[in-house]
Design a protein around this motif. Structure first.
Motif, PDB file in Angstrom:
ATOM      1  N   GLU A  34      -3.487   1.242  -8.218  1.00 43.65           N
ATOM      2  CA  GLU A  34      -4.629   1.769  -8.978  1.00 43.65           C
ATOM      3  C   GLU A  34      -4.444   3.209  -9.423  1.00 43.65           C
ATOM      4  O   GLU A  34      -5.129   3.664 -10.347  1.00 43.65           O
ATOM      5  N   SER A  35      -3.538   3.940  -8.729  1.00 41.87           N
ATOM      6  CA  SER A  35      -3.389   5.354  -9.097  1.00 41.87           C
ATOM      7  C   SER A  35      -1.927   5.769  -8.980  1.00 41.87           C
ATOM      8  O   SER A  35      -1.122   5.099  -8.320  1.00 41.87           O
ATOM      9  N   ARG A  38      -1.001   6.098  -5.411  1.00 41.33           N
ATOM     10  CA  ARG A  38      -0.735   4.827  -4.709  1.00 41.33           C
ATOM     11  C   ARG A  38       0.667   4.314  -5.054  1.00 41.33           C
ATOM     12  O   ARG A  38       1.402   3.855  -4.182  1.00 41.33           O
ATOM     13  N   ASP A 111      -3.283   5.799   5.139  1.00 43.34           N
ATOM     14  CA  ASP A 111      -4.073   6.577   4.186  1.00 43.34           C
ATOM     15  C   ASP A 111      -5.558   6.281   4.096  1.00 43.34           C
ATOM     16  O   ASP A 111      -6.295   7.019   3.448  1.00 43.34           O
ATOM     17  N   ARG A 112      -6.011   5.243   4.752  1.00 44.04           N
ATOM     18  CA  ARG A 112      -7.445   4.977   4.827  1.00 44.04           C
ATOM     19  C   ARG A 112      -7.765   4.449   6.234  1.00 44.04           C
ATOM     20  O   ARG A 112      -6.881   3.949   6.921  1.00 44.04           O
ATOM     21  N   ARG A 166     -14.951  11.893   1.146  1.00 45.57           N
ATOM     22  CA  ARG A 166     -14.803  12.974   0.160  1.00 45.57           C
ATOM     23  C   ARG A 166     -16.161  13.365  -0.424  1.00 45.57           C
ATOM     24  O   ARG A 166     -16.400  14.520  -0.770  1.00 45.57           O
ATOM     25  N   PHE A 190     -11.160   4.891  -8.476  1.00 43.79           N
ATOM     26  CA  PHE A 190      -9.864   5.582  -8.319  1.00 43.79           C
ATOM     27  C   PHE A 190      -8.921   5.370  -9.512  1.00 43.79           C
ATOM     28  O   PHE A 190      -7.728   5.680  -9.404  1.00 43.79           O
ATOM     29  N   ASN A 218     -10.247  11.422  -6.950  1.00 44.57           N
ATOM     30  CA  ASN A 218      -8.780  11.482  -7.090  1.00 44.57           C
ATOM     31  C   ASN A 218      -8.388  11.958  -8.470  1.00 44.57           C
ATOM     32  O   ASN A 218      -9.180  11.915  -9.422  1.00 44.57           O
ATOM     33  N   ASP A 246      -5.419  14.723  -4.659  1.00 41.37           N
ATOM     34  CA  ASP A 246      -4.129  14.005  -4.630  1.00 41.37           C
ATOM     35  C   ASP A 246      -2.969  14.924  -4.963  1.00 41.37           C
ATOM     36  O   ASP A 246      -1.901  14.800  -4.397  1.00 41.37           O
TER      37      ASP A 246
HETATM   38  C1  GZL Z   1      -6.677   8.558  -0.056  1.00 38.81           C
HETATM   39  C2  GZL Z   1      -6.133   7.321  -0.766  1.00 38.81           C
HETATM   40  C3  GZL Z   1      -6.669   7.277  -2.172  1.00 38.81           C
HETATM   41  C4  GZL Z   1      -6.033   8.278  -3.132  1.00 38.81           C
HETATM   42  C5  GZL Z   1      -6.200   7.568  -4.427  1.00 38.81           C
HETATM   43  O1  GZL Z   1      -6.195   8.649   1.237  1.00 38.81           O
HETATM   44  O2  GZL Z   1      -6.532   6.166  -0.065  1.00 38.81           O
HETATM   45  O3  GZL Z   1      -6.399   5.992  -2.725  1.00 38.81           O
HETATM   46  O4  GZL Z   1      -6.667   9.542  -3.126  1.00 38.81           O
HETATM   47  C6  GZL Z   1      -5.844   6.145  -4.049  1.00 38.81           C
HETATM   48  O5  GZL Z   1      -5.390   8.052  -5.479  1.00 38.81           O
HETATM   49  O6  GZL Z   1      -6.400   5.227  -4.924  1.00 38.81           O
END
Ligand code: GZL
Length: 317
Positions: A34-35, A38, A111-112, A166, A190, A218, A246
């Motif tokens: 998506e980004s 990512r 990351d999440r 955030r 995102f 982001n 980011d």
């Molecule tokens: C954050 C991550 C986020 C990024 C985005 O930890 O999960 O997901 O900031 C991505 O760019 O989509």
């Protein structure tokens, strides 16, 4: 010392750190692409696995939780040695994580985070996503310095831990600044495309002249929104301040061009720490803390953003 123990001890002593992961099979359930961030995380994860001789089984979920759960069940059925999971949203993971636990397959979150008992995963390798929002908010408070400022906010994926955190962090940072108000807030999921579409609706509803700043969860949504601001005849970075998170190359480029103002860096290398943790676990059962935090760093126009852009592009972003 019995021969068997002696051989085991000597094997552990002689095996260099990093070698215990070689030839292991790790399943990686990635959210999607998506980004730019990512995509970079995926590239880095594959590089890190190759460097360590890890057999990585990669599954792209196209941003759907049901695809991630399906992938995890596939990894469990294949009997992988470990699972990396970047969870698209924070809830709905308990049962599949219990299945991995029952199969004695360690799960590391990348990351999440998830709203689940922390005994269901080995650790979470993430930034402090509340702090990222606070850094962005504090930058805006300092920058507008008491001037009235109506802010529009592009939220990340609804229900994802970074979007929740955030938002909370930014609101905490502006709480005492009565001159700063969030007048519109909506998810852009995102992505650049959604960031542009939602920013267009903000501009239509508020009028560019009434918006002082954009806070995007982001950079990709911010980059999409910058296009919308230009098409509305306003100057991003000047008429409307732009702050995001980011620090992807295109955001450094936007800051270098004066079309954006600040970003909080998020490393795409979450897998390196995760693989090191697994290596130590496979070496002698060492268990990590439940949270391994990655750094967050603010970049503004005071930094050499063109040089940083060039360097990051060279790193395979
Ligand atoms: C954050 C991550 C986020 C990024 C985005 O930890 O999960 O997901 O900031 C991505 O760019 O989509």
């Amino acid at each position: 010392m019995k021969l068997k123990t002696a051989l085991l001890v000597s094997a552990v002593a002689l095996t260099p750190l990093g070698a215990w992961a070689a030839d292991k099979t790790v399943g990686f359930s990635q959210i999607g692409s998506e980004s730019g961030w990512r995509a970079a995380e995926t590239t880095v994860t594959k590089e890190q696995a190759t460097e360590r001789g890890i057999n990585l089984k990669f599954a792209d979920a196209q941003q759907k939780q049901e695809n991630q759960i399906k992938a995890l069940r596939g990894f469990i059925a294949q009997g992988v040695d470990a699972i990396l999971l970047a969870p698209v949203v924070a809830t709905g993971w308990d049962s599949v994580l219990e299945e991995a636990q029952d199969a004695e397959i360690p799960v590391i979150l990348l990351d999440r985070k998830v709203d689940a008992p922390d005994d269901l995963y080995m650790t979470a390798v993430t930034s402090d996503t509340v702090y990222e929002g606070e850094v962005a908010g504090k930058w805006l408070v300092d920058t507008v310095a008491g001037k009235d400022c109506s802010v529009v906010e592009l939220q990340g994926t609804t229900g994802s831990s970074p979007a929740i955190d955030r938002k909370a962090g930014f609101e905490k940072a502006i709480a005492d600044a009565s001159n700063i108000k969030i007048v519109r807030s909506q998810t852009g999921d995102f992505t650049r495309a959604q960031g542009k579409v939602v920013m267009e609706s903000f501009l239509k509803a508020e009028g560019a002249e009434n918006i002082c700043a954009l806070y995007a969860h982001n950079d990709d949504m911010a980059v999409g929104a910058i296009q919308a601001i230009k098409e509305a005849g306003a100057e991003p970075g000047k008429d409307i301040l732009v702050v995001a998170i980011d620090a992807v190359p295109d955001m450094h480029l936007a800051i270098a061009k004066g079309e954006a103002n600040a970003t909080v860096e998020l490393t795409p290398n979450m897998a390196g720490p995760a693989f090191d943790i697994l290596d130590a676990f496979w070496a002698d059962g060492t268990l990590p803390e439940k949270w391994v935090q990655t750094e967050s760093k603010l970049f503004t126009a005071e930094d050499d953003n063109q040089a940083i852009y060039d360097m990051k592009k060279g790193l395979g972003y």
